[in-house]
Design an enzyme around this catalytic site. Structure first.
Site, PDB file in Angstrom:
ATOM      1  CE  LYS A 125      -1.837  -1.756   3.539  1.00  0.00           C
ATOM      2  NZ  LYS A 125      -2.802  -2.156   4.928  1.00  0.00           N
ATOM      3  N   GLY A 145      -8.548   2.974  10.569  1.00  0.00           N
ATOM      4  CA  GLY A 145      -9.122   1.676  10.166  1.00  0.00           C
ATOM      5  C   GLY A 145      -9.144   1.421   8.356  1.00  0.00           C
ATOM      6  N   GLY A 198      -6.572   0.216   6.620  1.00  0.00           N
ATOM      7  CA  GLY A 198      -6.016  -0.746   6.047  1.00  0.00           C
ATOM      8  C   GLY A 198      -7.073  -2.267   6.549  1.00  0.00           C
ATOM      9  CB  CYS A 199      -9.180  -2.861   9.280  1.00  0.00           C
ATOM     10  SG  CYS A 199      -8.261  -2.501  10.729  1.00  0.00           S
TER      11      CYS A 199
END
Length: 266
Positions: free
Chosen positions: A173, A206, A208-209
């Site tokens: 990422k 949040g 990445g989650c």
């Protein structure tokens, strides 16, 4: 209805972890299930406390799920100690889990290590090789390949090393890049850049989650790896563009940005 399992920690403020995963799954119209690996006391300003579940209890949760409602995809997030990691790996192998996406939560945004050396070794040796895709951010990719990443050329070198090491597709990422937020997908077939504009939004708790869960949802629905990543990137971009502003710190995304909020019953 397709079924997706998240194995991760709980965020009591609702922005990351299990809560973000289940919101993402609901927005993608799949049936979400969860194995909770840890309870956290946290909000948009930081984490106050963490309480791990026992490895035995994590395994019992997985037994209950895989012997009843079998997932079409599995997303793994926070796994905080080597005992839990080993049990998860054993259960995934026992039940022949498919479409496994691992978000290796190893290093915080500020650069702090979130796992002990033993836990990191267990993650790399037992869990990551079982994944069809891993989704590290740049600091986590650096830890996996021992290459300093400062630009997109470095990302390409790192992705190749990680792929050869783990034999798993890798999505590095690009959120830590300064000019773009392009992500790099490296698979057995090819290497492709997933382009993305940098969005002026400090509320990224949040992210990445949410991305890894969205990928798992598309994989469960039969999309290819590349299309699943593109779908997830578009979903997260929309959630950031919605400019939700909650809390005193780095707030959560609007996971429901694409859903009609009118109170009309079908």
């Amino acid at each position: 209805m397709k079924k997706v399992l998240t194995i991760a920690g709980s965020d009591c403020s609702g922005g990351a972890g299990i809560q973000a995963d289940l919101k993402t799954m609901t927005a993608h119209k799949v049936y979400g299930m969860s194995v909770i690996t840890a309870l956290t006391a946290q909000n948009t300003t930081g984490v106050t406390s963490i309480m791990d579940v026992t490895p035995e209890f994590a395994g019992q949760q997985m037994d209950c799920i895989f012997t009843d409602i079998i997932p079409d995809a599995v997303k793994i997030g926070m796994v905080s100690n080597s005992g839990i990691i080993r049990v998860i790996a054993e259960k995934l192998e026992k039940y022949n889990a498919t479409n496994l996406v691992v978000d290796p939560v190893m290093i915080s945004t500020s650069g702090s290590k979130l796992l002990s050396e033993e836990a990191m070794d267990t993650l790399v040796s037992r869990l990551l090789p079982a994944a069809c895709l891993i989704t590290p951010n740049i600091p986590e990719a650096e830890a996996l390949c021992n290459i300093k990443i400062t630009n997109k050329n470095d990302m390409e070198k790192a992705a190749e090393v990680i792929f050869k090491q783990l034999n798993s597709a890798v999505l590095i990422k690009g959120g830590h890049l300064t000019e773009t937020s392009d992500d790099l997908l490296y698979t057995k077939e090819n290497m492709v850049w997933i382009r993305g504009k940098r969005i002026d939004n400090q509320n990224t708790h949040g992210t990445g989650c949410t991305l890894s869960s969205a990928i798992a949802c598309s994989l469960a629905n039969g999309c290819s790896m590349e299309q699943s990543v593109r779908n997830a990137k578009a979903y997260v971009t929309g959630a950031l563009n919605a400019q939700l502003d909650l809390g005193k710190g780095s707030g959560p995304l609007n996971h429901m940005w694409g859903i009609d909020t009118n109170c009309n019953l079908l």
